[in-house]
Design a protein around this motif. Structure first.
Motif, PDB file in Angstrom:
ATOM      1  N   GLU A 103      40.860  28.342  49.002  1.00 13.69           N
ATOM      2  CA  GLU A 103      40.533  29.684  49.452  1.00 13.69           C
ATOM      3  C   GLU A 103      40.832  30.745  48.378  1.00 13.69           C
ATOM      4  N   SER A 104      41.861  30.558  47.584  1.00 20.65           N
ATOM      5  CA  SER A 104      42.212  31.518  46.510  1.00 20.65           C
ATOM      6  C   SER A 104      42.795  30.763  45.328  1.00 20.65           C
ATOM      7  N   GLN A 107      45.039  32.574  42.368  1.00 23.69           N
ATOM      8  CA  GLN A 107      46.340  33.138  42.686  1.00 23.69           C
ATOM      9  C   GLN A 107      47.442  32.088  42.708  1.00 23.69           C
ATOM     10  N   SER A 198      47.740  38.121  39.259  1.00 27.10           N
ATOM     11  CA  SER A 198      46.628  38.064  40.197  1.00 27.10           C
ATOM     12  C   SER A 198      46.747  39.096  41.309  1.00 27.10           C
TER      13      SER A 198
END
Length: 663
Positions: A103-104, A107, A198
């Motif tokens: 999802e990310s 980061q 990030s």
């Protein structure tokens, strides 16, 4: 010496008001500026400290808080997904971890679900070294403590957060019954690392503003420190600038004023320094014997050192008697050269042109000490111009001890033009790198030949400014325009030649021409004078015949000046004989003496008869006639001699020589 210095200082202060109270104003400005510098330094230091604190708060605290919130959101998302799916084994938990990372991905540095002994149950990535010991992890799980620390990795700084993992419970609550909080059957921990960069993007503009403010505060502090350190030299520089302005005013006062220019010369000069003061200087003064001194110096360099040396040269020349005789100019130049070689540095040499003009003989004697040769411009009868450069002299002053100088001599008559200039005139460069040159200088002179010296000087400087196109002068610019005025003798010769039509019938031989002119002038004066005396004596005789009887002892005696007074007789003689002012002044005493003799004759002999009166009056008149004739003969000889010298000088000037060329 102290009293002399104080007197000079007082005179300078009274003459130049800008010198007054300089010390008091400087002291007040010193206090004000020091106060401002101190205040600015304190304010800049406080502002810099606040900006540094704000930048650290934004870069560390705010970013870490945002990273902490992001890790909590990721952990809560993983726990909720595990609780919904009822995942307990390693395979299911691994799928949940991988899904959370997808999802990310930029980061998360790593995400792990661990046993209390540090064994990973499900993991995405791993740290380079073990961060927490099993005992520390056990303590955190039992106390529900959240562990957090900043770790430097090869990809950047990360915030690592570790906390107990309870998927069967809510993120912030536990299943509570009568027996208290329930622990999971198998205690586990979740560890997640998030890159600080990030999550720092939203704080980028704020960090830039804070960084800009910090740099501005730092620049203010540095500026105040530099101003404080350089304040003393800056104040000294301002004082030197004020003194330079005063020195410029003093140097201008040393230039010859217009009221001191002798009447024998039509003179104009200009000195434009490249800085406040310059090394160029010109001077003009009249000697006791009628000679006129002309000086132009050009000292190597610019500014105050050059100005001091030029003033020294001017004072040395003024102190000598080189204008008192026709010979010692070369010797004075040699003495001045030896003096400068002893007292000045080798790089402080000077070029000079010094001239002595004698109006009586129309002779210019000069010494050129390494200067640009002055130009003597003449206009010929056909309207063309000829030039002669004054080159006799020697090397520059102050460079070669024991140098030898020679004196030059050239006739300079009325109407001739002497142009003296420095290299700042001819070597002035425009934006294209071209020199003004001697050609443009001569063109400006020839185009304005009939103008007065001041108008001619302004015309040359105007052409120079137009040529430079607004550029400031790179060197001192000095220009002198000298044009001798004709004397009374020369004006009388010109008037006689104009009346006699000498331009039309002047003989080829100067001696024949002079003899004809002398005879014509002699006949002209004697015939006219004889006629005037005859008329005058006839008027006296008529007055005596019509006169009343001799007065008694108490009666006033009538005037015996005849039908005309002395002024009327002089006016009549001036109109008929075209007498000059000098001749009129010399004849007047003779007429007054003649009248006094006739009056004395009547006073001594009141009863004299007309027969005896006539011969005595004729005798007195004959004596006066001979005196006037002798005066006019002397004047005629002077005119003839002056005319011969002028013709000879004109012939010599038209003869080609080694130092003369034509343009």
């Amino acid at each position: 010496m102290t009293s002399i210095y104080n007197c000079w200082r007082d005179q300078l202060t009274n003459r130049h008001p800008q010198v007054r109270n300089v010390t008091g104003r400087s002291a007040n400005r010193n206090v004000i500026l020091k106060t401002c510098v101190t205040s600015g330094l304190v304010l800049g230091t406080v502002l810099l400290a606040q900006m540094i604190s704000a930048y650290r708060f934004v870069s560390n605290d705010l970013v870490q808080r945002e990273a902490q919130r992001e890790t909590n959101r990721k952990i809560v998302a993983v726990e909720q997904m595990a609780r919904v799916l009822g995942a307990q084994d390693s395979e299911q938990l691994s799928e949940i971890v991988n899904e959370a990372v997808r999802e990310s991905p930029p980061q998360i540095a790593w995400l792990r679900i661990l046993q209390l002994d540090g064994t990973p149950v499900a993991a995405f990535g791993a740290p380079a070294e073990k961060l927490y010991s099993p005992s520390r992890m056990q303590q955190a799980v039992e106390s529900h403590e959240i562990l957090s620390k900043i770790v430097n990795t090869s990809a950047g700084r990360v915030l690592v957060t570790a906390r107990p993992f309870h998927p069967e419970l809510g993120p912030y609550r536990g299943a509570v019954n009568g027996q208290g909080r329930q622990s999971p059957p198998q205690p586990r921990a979740i560890e997640i690392a998030v890159y600080l960069d990030s999550v720092a993007a939203p704080f980028g503009p704020l960090r830039v503003r804070v960084l800009t403010g910090s740099l501005a505060a730092l620049a203010l502090v540095i500026a105040m420190i530099v101003i404080g350190l350089r304040f003393g030299p800056y104040l000294r520089g301002k004082q030197l600038q004020q003194q330079a302005n005063v020195a410029r005013a003093v140097q201008l006062d040393l230039m010859p004023p217009m009221e001191s220019i002798p009447e024998d010369l039509d003179f104009a000069g200009a000195c434009i320094p490249a800085w406040q003061v310059g090394g160029d200087f010109y001077d003009l003064f009249a000697g006791n014997d009628g000679r006129i001194g002309l000086i132009l110096t050009d000292v190597a360099g610019k500014g105050l050192p050059a100005a001091l040396l030029s003033s020294l040269i001017q004072g040395a020349l003024r102190a000598t008697s080189w204008t008192a005789d026709a010979l010692p100019q070369a010797g004075a130049a040699e003495q001045l050269n030896d003096f400068l070689c002893q007292r000045s540095a080798p790089e402080r040499f000077a070029s000079m042109i010094c001239c002595s003009y004698e109006p009586r003989t129309s002779t210019l004697r000069y010494v050129n000490a390494g200067h640009l040769p002055p130009i003597l411009v003449r206009r010929e009868q056909d309207g063309s111009f000829s030039i002669q450069r004054l080159e006799d002299g020697g090397p520059v002053l102050g460079l070669l001890p024991g140098a030898f100088y020679i004196q030059g001599e050239v006739p300079v008559g009325p109407g001739d033009l002497l142009v003296m200039f420095s290299d700042g005139i001819t070597e002035a460069e425009n934006t294209g790198g071209q020199d003004f040159g001697e050609g443009r200088l001569l063109a400006a002179i020839c185009n304005n030949w009939d103008a007065a010296a001041r108008e001619l000087c302004d015309a040359v400087l105007g052409d120079l400014r137009s040529f430079l196109g607004g550029l400031d002068p790179q060197d001192d610019q000095t220009l002198m325009i000298i044009r001798p005025r004709p004397s009374l003798h020369e004006l009388a010769i010109d008037d006689f030649l104009a009346v006699a039509g000498s331009q039309h019938f002047r003989p080829r031989s100067h001696n024949v021409g002079l003899s004809i002119a002398a005879r014509a002038m002699r006949t002209f004066f004697i015939v006219g004078l004889t006629g005037m005396l005859a008329l005058w004596m006839t008027g006296i005789a008529m007055a005596q015949e019509n006169a009343p009887p001799p007065p008694g002892p108490n009666q006033a005696r009538p005037s015996i000046h005849g039908p005309r007074s002395i002024d009327q007789e002089l006016d009549h003689l001036t109109r008929d004989l075209e007498l000059t002012l000098n001749q009129r002044k010399q004849i007047r005493p003779l007429l007054e003496e003649h009248h006094d003799k006739i009056r004395a004759l009547f006073d001594k002999n009141p009863d004299i008869s007309r027969q005896d009166l006539g011969p005595r009056i004729h005798a007195i008149s004959d004596e006066t006639h001979h005196q006037i004739e002798a005066l006019l003969n002397r004047h005629q000889k002077q005119l003839a001699k002056a005319m011969q010298e002028r013709m000879h000088a004109g012939e010599e000037s038209r003869r080609p020589g080694p130092s003369q060329d034509s343009r």
